[in-house]
Write a protein that holds these residues in place. Structure first.
Motif, mmCIF file in Angstrom:
data_model
loop_
_atom_site.group_PDB
_atom_site.id
_atom_site.type_symbol
_atom_site.label_atom_id
_atom_site.label_comp_id
_atom_site.label_asym_id
_atom_site.label_seq_id
_atom_site.Cartn_x
_atom_site.Cartn_y
_atom_site.Cartn_z
ATOM 1 N N ARG A 150 2.099 70.767 35.742
ATOM 2 C CA ARG A 150 3.057 70.887 36.835
ATOM 3 C C ARG A 150 4.475 71.148 36.314
ATOM 4 N N LEU A 151 4.901 70.379 35.289
ATOM 5 C CA LEU A 151 6.243 70.580 34.727
ATOM 6 C C LEU A 151 6.388 71.966 34.097
ATOM 7 N N ALA A 152 5.283 72.444 33.515
ATOM 8 C CA ALA A 152 5.303 73.789 32.942
ATOM 9 C C ALA A 152 5.463 74.828 34.038
ATOM 10 N N GLN A 153 4.751 74.641 35.131
ATOM 11 C CA GLN A 153 4.856 75.574 36.259
ATOM 12 C C GLN A 153 6.258 75.557 36.864
ATOM 13 N N GLU A 154 6.921 74.399 36.819
ATOM 14 C CA GLU A 154 8.266 74.280 37.373
ATOM 15 C C GLU A 154 9.334 74.773 36.409
ATOM 16 N N GLY A 155 8.921 75.182 35.212
ATOM 17 C CA GLY A 155 9.856 75.720 34.239
ATOM 18 C C GLY A 155 10.672 74.674 33.510
ATOM 19 N N LYS A 156 10.240 73.418 33.562
ATOM 20 C CA LYS A 156 10.977 72.346 32.899
ATOM 21 C C LYS A 156 10.571 72.184 31.436
ATOM 22 N N ILE A 157 9.503 72.854 31.038
ATOM 23 C CA ILE A 157 9.021 72.823 29.650
ATOM 24 C C ILE A 157 8.791 74.263 29.200
ATOM 25 N N GLU A 158 9.273 74.615 28.020
ATOM 26 C CA GLU A 158 9.116 75.974 27.494
ATOM 27 C C GLU A 158 7.928 76.102 26.557
ATOM 28 N N ILE A 159 7.628 75.013 25.830
ATOM 29 C CA ILE A 159 6.526 75.036 24.865
ATOM 30 C C ILE A 159 5.649 73.817 25.091
ATOM 31 N N LEU A 160 4.341 74.033 25.143
ATOM 32 C CA LEU A 160 3.396 72.926 25.250
ATOM 33 C C LEU A 160 2.476 72.934 24.032
ATOM 34 N N PHE A 161 2.410 71.802 23.352
ATOM 35 C CA PHE A 161 1.488 71.627 22.247
ATOM 36 C C PHE A 161 0.296 70.803 22.734
ATOM 37 N N VAL A 162 -0.891 71.331 22.585
ATOM 38 C CA VAL A 162 -2.113 70.612 22.958
ATOM 39 C C VAL A 162 -2.659 69.960 21.703
ATOM 40 N N ALA A 163 -2.575 68.620 21.652
ATOM 41 C CA ALA A 163 -2.957 67.884 20.441
ATOM 42 C C ALA A 163 -4.226 67.075 20.650
ATOM 43 N N LEU A 164 -5.132 67.566 21.488
ATOM 44 C CA LEU A 164 -6.402 66.876 21.717
ATOM 45 C C LEU A 164 -7.392 67.245 20.610
ATOM 46 N N PRO A 165 -8.359 66.364 20.323
ATOM 47 C CA PRO A 165 -9.381 66.708 19.324
ATOM 48 C C PRO A 165 -10.139 67.959 19.746
ATOM 49 N N LEU A 166 -10.410 68.852 18.803
ATOM 50 C CA LEU A 166 -11.107 70.093 19.132
ATOM 51 C C LEU A 166 -12.543 69.857 19.570
ATOM 52 N N THR A 167 -13.047 68.656 19.324
ATOM 53 C CA THR A 167 -14.396 68.328 19.796
ATOM 54 C C THR A 167 -14.420 68.214 21.321
ATOM 55 N N ASN A 168 -13.239 68.008 21.918
ATOM 56 C CA ASN A 168 -13.138 67.902 23.378
ATOM 57 C C ASN A 168 -12.956 69.304 23.965
ATOM 58 N N LYS A 169 -13.947 70.143 23.713
ATOM 59 C CA LYS A 169 -13.861 71.573 24.029
ATOM 60 C C LYS A 169 -13.662 71.831 25.521
ATOM 61 N N ALA A 170 -14.432 71.144 26.356
ATOM 62 C CA ALA A 170 -14.378 71.406 27.802
ATOM 63 C C ALA A 170 -12.988 71.103 28.369
ATOM 64 N N ARG A 171 -12.385 69.983 27.938
ATOM 65 C CA ARG A 171 -11.069 69.614 28.463
ATOM 66 C C ARG A 171 -10.009 70.615 28.007
ATOM 67 N N ILE A 172 -10.069 71.021 26.743
ATOM 68 C CA ILE A 172 -9.088 71.987 26.233
ATOM 69 C C ILE A 172 -9.206 73.309 26.988
ATOM 70 N N GLU A 173 -10.447 73.766 27.226
ATOM 71 C CA GLU A 173 -10.650 75.009 27.970
ATOM 72 C C GLU A 173 -10.046 74.911 29.365
ATOM 73 N N ASN A 174 -10.226 73.761 30.005
ATOM 74 C CA ASN A 174 -9.686 73.571 31.355
ATOM 75 C C ASN A 174 -8.151 73.572 31.346
ATOM 76 N N ILE A 175 -7.548 72.919 30.323
ATOM 77 C CA ILE A 175 -6.085 72.896 30.199
ATOM 78 C C ILE A 175 -5.543 74.304 30.009
ATOM 79 N N LEU A 176 -6.163 75.071 29.134
ATOM 80 C CA LEU A 176 -5.701 76.433 28.868
ATOM 81 C C LEU A 176 -5.837 77.314 30.107
ATOM 82 N N LYS A 177 -6.900 77.078 30.876
ATOM 83 C CA LYS A 177 -7.101 77.849 32.103
ATOM 84 C C LYS A 177 -5.980 77.565 33.093
ATOM 85 N N GLU A 178 -5.633 76.275 33.249
ATOM 86 C CA GLU A 178 -4.566 75.902 34.178
ATOM 87 C C GLU A 178 -3.207 76.406 33.704
#
Length: 467
Positions: free
Chosen positions: A201-229
């Motif tokens: 939401r904050l990214a969509q509102e332009g309040k954040i310019e860079i987002l780092f996703v630091a979740l374990p790569l084993t959590n593939k489904a969640r990372i895919e969903n985050i990237l999609k959003e």
């Protein structure tokens, strides 16, 4: 994040064109001022000389990736690559003058003034501009707002880097995690702005310019969903590698036809980097051999006088990509084991000659390996080569052991200057050596080689475990 963090490629410098333009102007203007100051003219020949130097400098600067983003890079490393690019430029320049028979036309004093003034200004403007950027970033200008999804170990490390180094131009705005606050590290709880949905939401509102996703790569489904959003935003998204990815060697994107791939175990010695490494090896080898030629002759004479047998000993080792090579050494033992079983030298080893013990303690027995470097089977800096029998023994005991052969073996190396040279009588000692060897391969650069050579001069020739 800095280049040691294992990213697939270096960040692009958005002002690289301006930097190139400034460098070109400095090279030309320094030549013009030097010519006017000493001979009172700057004609077409001098102008052409400047153009050739511009092209050569830009070529070497690209090889060293000088125009990448240095937001979190080492200033000393940047200056090192700047000076290296300029000094290498002089070789094709002087070759041009020699083969076109124009050396008599150009004033040596003018060229000397030009070389010195250009070296100074190329470094000086970078130093001034870097200090300017640091000062304004510390005041909150020229910064980019950053959010981190996942307060994992890697996420916390990244947050600490951003907070501790404000000169990088990153400003930690918020962190996001789905876990309850009591389960998180307390250091950055004041930056916690909710869960993943809040970060999007904050990214969509332009309040954040860079987002780092630091979740374990084993959590593939969640990372895919985050990237999609996040695909519905204009935010820059980076995935922070977890421990698994961090252990990969030179991860990078590739493709086979239309299929995209990510390399897992790869060598940094590809394309221009292999050329850079080879130039470095030849320059160092020939330079050092001119200094040590006479001492080597004296050592050879002492070996002949003090014990019967040949002066040199050639032993089978594994080289680049695990191919067998012959490594040259001054003979330091009464025997020359080179079979399936090779016993490492131990304290008070009766096989070692008296003079050989001195050679081994001081690493002088390894001086003939500079001929291996010229031959192309070794580098001046790289993982130290082990006897073939030791390779076959430890590759079964130490994880990732054979990955050390993704680079040419070296006369000195990162493990050696960190105290891991000599006898490896336990698996733990070999594990530490491999740890440093792989760290070297992951983080290799000409600058790192330069530091290792300097460290070797001061502390790398002797060791408590060398017999």
């Amino acid at each position: 994040m800095n280049e040691n963090g294992g990213f697939i490629r270096n960040n692009i410098n958005q002002f690289a064109f301006v930097y190139r333009l400034i460098d070109i102007l400095i090279i030309q203007l320094c030549l013009a001022v030097s010519a006017f100051a000493y001979i009172g003219k700057f004609d077409v020949r001098y102008f052409v000389l400047g153009l050739i130097s511009n092209m050569a400098y830009l070529f070497f600067a690209e090889l060293f990736v000088l125009y990448r983003s240095w937001r979190n890079g080492s200033f000393k490393e940047m200056l090192f690559y700047t000076v290296s690019s300029w000094l290498l430029t002089l070789f094709p320049l002087f070759l041009f003058l020699f083969f076109t028979k124009q050396t008599e036309y150009f004033s040596r004093v003018t060229l000397g003034l030009w070389i010195i003034s250009t070296t100074t200004l190329l470094c000086l403007w970078r130093a001034i501009f870097r200090q300017f950027l640091i000062s304004i970033r510390k005041k909150g200008y020229n910064t980019r707002s950053v959010g981190i999804i996942g307060l994992t170990k890697r996420g916390l490390d990244l947050a600490n880097e951003i907070v501790n180094y404000p000169e990088s131009g990153y400003k930690l705005t918020a962190v996001f995690d789905e876990r309850a606050p009591e389960r998180l590290d307390g250091k950055f709880l004041h930056k916690l702005e909710g869960g993943i949905a809040d970060g999007v939401r904050l990214a969509q509102e332009g309040k954040i310019e860079i987002l780092f996703v630091a979740l374990p790569l084993t959590n593939k489904a969640r990372i895919e969903n985050i990237l999609k959003e996040l695909g519905d935003t204009t935010v820059d998204v980076h995935i922070v590698p977890d421990v698994f990815t961090f252990n990969l060697l030179h991860s990078r994107m590739g493709h086979v036809g239309e299929i995209q791939t990510i390399s897992v175990y790869d060598s940094p010695m590809r394309g221009g980097y292999s050329i850079m490494k080879r130039i470095e090896d030849l320059f160092l080898a020939f330079s050092i051999l001119t200094v040590i030629a006479l001492p080597m002759l004296i050592i050879a004479a002492f070996i002949k006088i003090t014990s019967p047998g040949p002066v040199l000993f050639k032993q089978d080792r594994y080289g680049m990509d695990g191919k067998k090579i012959k490594v040259w050494k001054f003979r330091s033992m009464r025997v020359m084991d080179n079979g399936e079983v090779v016993k490492q030298a131990t304290k008070n080893d009766p096989r070692v000659t008296k003079f050989g013990a001195f050679l081994r303690r001081t690493s002088l027995d390894e001086l003939p390996q500079f001929f291996n470097v010229i031959q192309g089977t070794m580098s001046v800096v790289g993982p130290r080569p082990h006897a073939v029998s030791h390779n076959e023994e430890y590759r079964k005991k130490v994880a990732y052991y054979m990955l050390r052969h993704k680079m040419k073996p070296g006369i000195t190396g990162w493990a050696q200057v960190n105290g891991w040279r000599g006898e490896t009588d336990t698996v733990e000692k070999m594990e530490m050596r491999i740890k440093y060897d792989l760290e070297y391969i992951r983080n290799w650069s000409i600058w790192m080689d330069f530091k290792i050579v300097v460290f070797t001069v001061f502390k790398g020739f002797v060791g408590k475990n060398v017999y």
